[in-house]
Write an enzyme that holds these catalytic residues in place. Structure first.
Site, PDB file in Angstrom:
ATOM      1  CG  ASP A  94      -4.666  10.962   2.837  1.00 46.53           C
ATOM      2  OD1 ASP A  94      -4.942   9.964   3.498  1.00 46.53           O
ATOM      3  OD2 ASP A  94      -4.627  12.098   3.315  1.00 46.53           O
ATOM      4  N   GLY A  97      -9.800  13.403   1.839  1.00 45.43           N
ATOM      5  CA  GLY A  97     -11.156  13.132   1.368  1.00 45.43           C
ATOM      6  C   GLY A  97     -11.760  11.958   2.111  1.00 45.43           C
ATOM      7  CG  ASP A 148     -10.920  11.000  -3.720  1.00 44.29           C
ATOM      8  OD1 ASP A 148     -10.561  11.572  -2.663  1.00 44.29           O
ATOM      9  OD2 ASP A 148     -10.868   9.772  -3.858  1.00 44.29           O
ATOM     10  CG  ASP A 268      -2.395   3.778   1.709  1.00 45.52           C
ATOM     11  OD1 ASP A 268      -3.085   3.880   0.668  1.00 45.52           O
ATOM     12  OD2 ASP A 268      -2.855   3.909   2.869  1.00 45.52           O
ATOM     13  CB  CYS A 306      11.603 -12.132  10.164  1.00 48.04           C
ATOM     14  SG  CYS A 306      11.570 -10.336  10.088  1.00 48.04           S
ATOM     15  CB  CYS A 308      12.870  -7.268  11.489  1.00 49.06           C
ATOM     16  SG  CYS A 308      11.941  -7.926  12.882  1.00 49.06           S
ATOM     17  CB  CYS A 311      12.838 -11.781  13.896  1.00 46.24           C
ATOM     18  SG  CYS A 311      11.082 -11.509  13.658  1.00 46.24           S
ATOM     19  CG  HIS A 337       7.770  -9.002  12.619  1.00 45.10           C
ATOM     20  ND1 HIS A 337       8.743  -9.788  12.002  1.00 45.10           N
ATOM     21  CD2 HIS A 337       6.575  -9.535  12.266  1.00 45.10           C
ATOM     22  CE1 HIS A 337       8.149 -10.753  11.321  1.00 45.10           C
ATOM     23  NE2 HIS A 337       6.839 -10.630  11.459  1.00 45.10           N
TER      24      HIS A 337
HETATM   25  C1  LIG Z   1      -4.923   8.112   0.175  1.00 48.60           C
HETATM   26  C2  LIG Z   1      -5.641   9.106  -0.678  1.00 48.60           C
HETATM   27  O1  LIG Z   1      -6.743   9.627   0.065  1.00 48.60           O
HETATM   28  C3  LIG Z   1      -7.573  10.451  -0.627  1.00 48.60           C
HETATM   29  O2  LIG Z   1      -7.195  11.563  -0.846  1.00 48.60           O
HETATM   30  N1  LIG Z   1      -8.759   9.958  -1.080  1.00 48.60           N
HETATM   31  C4  LIG Z   1      -9.102   8.683  -0.951  1.00 48.60           C
HETATM   32  N2  LIG Z   1      -8.563   7.941   0.040  1.00 48.60           N
HETATM   33  C5  LIG Z   1      -8.955   6.623   0.149  1.00 48.60           C
HETATM   34  C6  LIG Z   1      -8.458   5.864   1.205  1.00 48.60           C
HETATM   35  C7  LIG Z   1      -8.879   4.544   1.336  1.00 48.60           C
HETATM   36  N3  LIG Z   1      -8.606   3.607   2.295  1.00 48.60           N
HETATM   37  C8  LIG Z   1      -9.324   2.505   1.936  1.00 48.60           C
HETATM   38  N4  LIG Z   1      -9.363   1.355   2.634  1.00 48.60           N
HETATM   39  C9  LIG Z   1      -8.700   1.238   3.903  1.00 48.60           C
HETATM   40  N5  LIG Z   1     -10.017   2.698   0.794  1.00 48.60           N
HETATM   41  C10 LIG Z   1      -9.783   3.971   0.402  1.00 48.60           C
HETATM   42  C11 LIG Z   1     -10.270   4.739  -0.665  1.00 48.60           C
HETATM   43  C12 LIG Z   1      -9.858   6.061  -0.776  1.00 48.60           C
HETATM   44  C13 LIG Z   1     -10.380   6.906  -1.828  1.00 48.60           C
HETATM   45  O3  LIG Z   1     -11.188   6.483  -2.673  1.00 48.60           O
HETATM   46  N6  LIG Z   1      -9.984   8.189  -1.869  1.00 48.60           N
HETATM   47 ZN   LIG Z   2      10.832  -9.807  12.160  1.00 51.68          ZN
END
Ligand SMILES: CCOC(=O)Nc1nc2cc3nc(NC)[nH]c3cc2c(=O)[nH]1
Ligand SMILES: [Zn+2]
Length: 372
Positions: A94, A97, A148, A268, A306, A308, A311, A337
């Site tokens: 990521d 950001g 972003d 994720d 499960c 794994c 378990c 797990h």
């Molecule tokens: C995973 C990508 O991360 C980025 O580059 N920007 C970004 N990351 C986020 C991670 C987030 N985690 C959550 N909740 C746990 N909401 C998220 C939003 C963004 C996001 O708008 N933009």
């Molecule tokens: Zn398990």
């Protein structure tokens, strides 16, 4: 020719769910997919072999953290992130950001980028779209995320509109800075807060920039679930069918199912690994807080359904003991797990889509897991 290509295999007749394959330089990913989070170049306490054994196809690592420590130049010298951490399957990084924005008052947003102080030593840094691409290029991830702004929740309409328009300008700068399009894919990120018209505007602007995949950002930021599902359902309509859709930061079982049903392909979340470290397991019978005294003399497996390693070999009583004693193995066994549980859930979701019975699957799952 893109580094990453999405192949739509089948659309579920019962819902907006899709079965797909994501072709990347480090292998093919079956979607819908859950991506374990390895923030600092490791999925906490897991070896790559253990991650493969439980069915991990792709992991996420975090640009901001790796830039701060050990530094992207060092990882580049090591031969890139795959070599450094000995993970030979796909990696998504990521842009950092989200982390930088969650640093709160320690950061200043300008058209150029974001100025912030390091969470490690307070030193001043500026991340720009160009810098985010430079760092991720050095890391060598298969999928890099655009830089972003994830608008906070709640945020007023005017702020969200200005923010999404800047995120669009930042995406163009990321694309202009992205040179090795053959080996690394750049995904754009749709923003727009909880405003449907701004979500449409952001989706149209972001997808007007031709890229191999798009993410839905700005959700799972504290908003009520029904608002998240409503905004998600609205936003997906404006994303192309032939590209993968990645809902960022989402990962509880109900959110995964509701996301897949609305057409999301990639997820994720730190939840499974984070709750494991404090002694909570996701099981076929719902959440089990194994550190509770109830399990002190419970010599049955964590989850009878499960398959794994945890378990197959250990009892709740033993795992509870390890957690209470703050033994590292306790966190490891619950992490194995919980990750297996979510990866298995997504395997079953893919089968259900294949058999056009995803909504039935969701009903059955909710009855057992949420008792509703
Ligand atoms: C995973 C990508 O991360 C980025 O580059 N920007 C970004 N990351 C986020 C991670 C987030 N985690 C959550 N909740 C746990 N909401 C998220 C939003 C963004 C996001 O708008 N933009
Ligand atoms: Zn398990």
């Amino acid at each position: 020719m893109y580094a990453v290509r999405y192949e739509l295999i089948k659309e579920c007749k019962q819902s907006g769910a899709r079965l797909g394959r994501l072709h990347t330089p480090h292998g093919i990913i079956e979607t819908p997919i859950f991506m374990p989070v390895g923030t600092q170049a490791t999925v906490k306490s897991m070896t790559p072999e253990e991650l493969k054994e439980i069915g991990s196809q792709i992991i996420l690592s975090n640009t901001y953290h790796l830039y701060m420590r050990p530094g992207h130049e060092l990882i580049k010298k090591a031969g890139g992130l795959h070599e450094f951490m000995q993970w030979d399957k796909p990696i998504l990084t990521d842009s950092g950001g989200f982390q930088v924005f969650s640093l709160g008052p320690l950061r200043k947003i300008t058209e150029e980028g974001v100025e912030f102080r390091s969470h490690l030593d307070g030193s001043r840094h500026t991340i720009t779209p160009e810098k985010a691409v430079e760092i991720q290029t050095a890391l060598g991830s298969d999928i890099m995320m655009a830089f972003d702004e994830c608008a906070p929740y709640p945020a007023d309409r005017d702020y969200v509109k200005k923010s999404l328009e800047r995120t669009t300008r930042w995406l163009q700068r990321c694309k202009d800075a992205h040179k090795n399009t053959e080996n690394q894919a750049l995904f754009g990120i749709v923003q727009g807060g909880m405003y449907k018209d701004l979500r449409e505007q952001s989706a149209r602007e972001i997808t007007a920039i031709d890229l191999p995949g798009y993410a839905i950002g700005g959700l799972s930021v504290g908003e009520p679930k029904d608002i998240m599902y409503d905004i998600l359902g609205h936003t997906v309509q404006f994303l192309p069918e032939d590209k993968p859709r990645y809902l960022m930061g989402v990962g509880s079982p109900d959110d995964l199912l509701e996301g897949v049903i609305r057409g999301v392909d990639m997820f994720d979340c730190v939840l499974p690994t984070r709750i494991a470290r404090n002694g909570t397991a996701m099981t076929s019978q719902g959440k089990v807080v194994v550190r509770n005294a109830t399990y002190a003399e419970d010599f049955s497996p964590l989850d009878p359904e499960c398959d794994c390693y945890t378990c197959r070999n250990y009892t709740k009583a033993y795992i509870r003991h390890l957690i209470k004693a703050n033994e590292i193995l306790g966190a490891r066994l619950l992490t194995i797990h919980n990750l297996r549980f979510l990866l298995k859930l997504m395997e079953n979701v893919r089968i259900a889509i294949h058999e056009d019975r995803l909504l039935d699957f969701k009903e059955e799952f909710f009855k057992k897991y949420y008792k509703k």
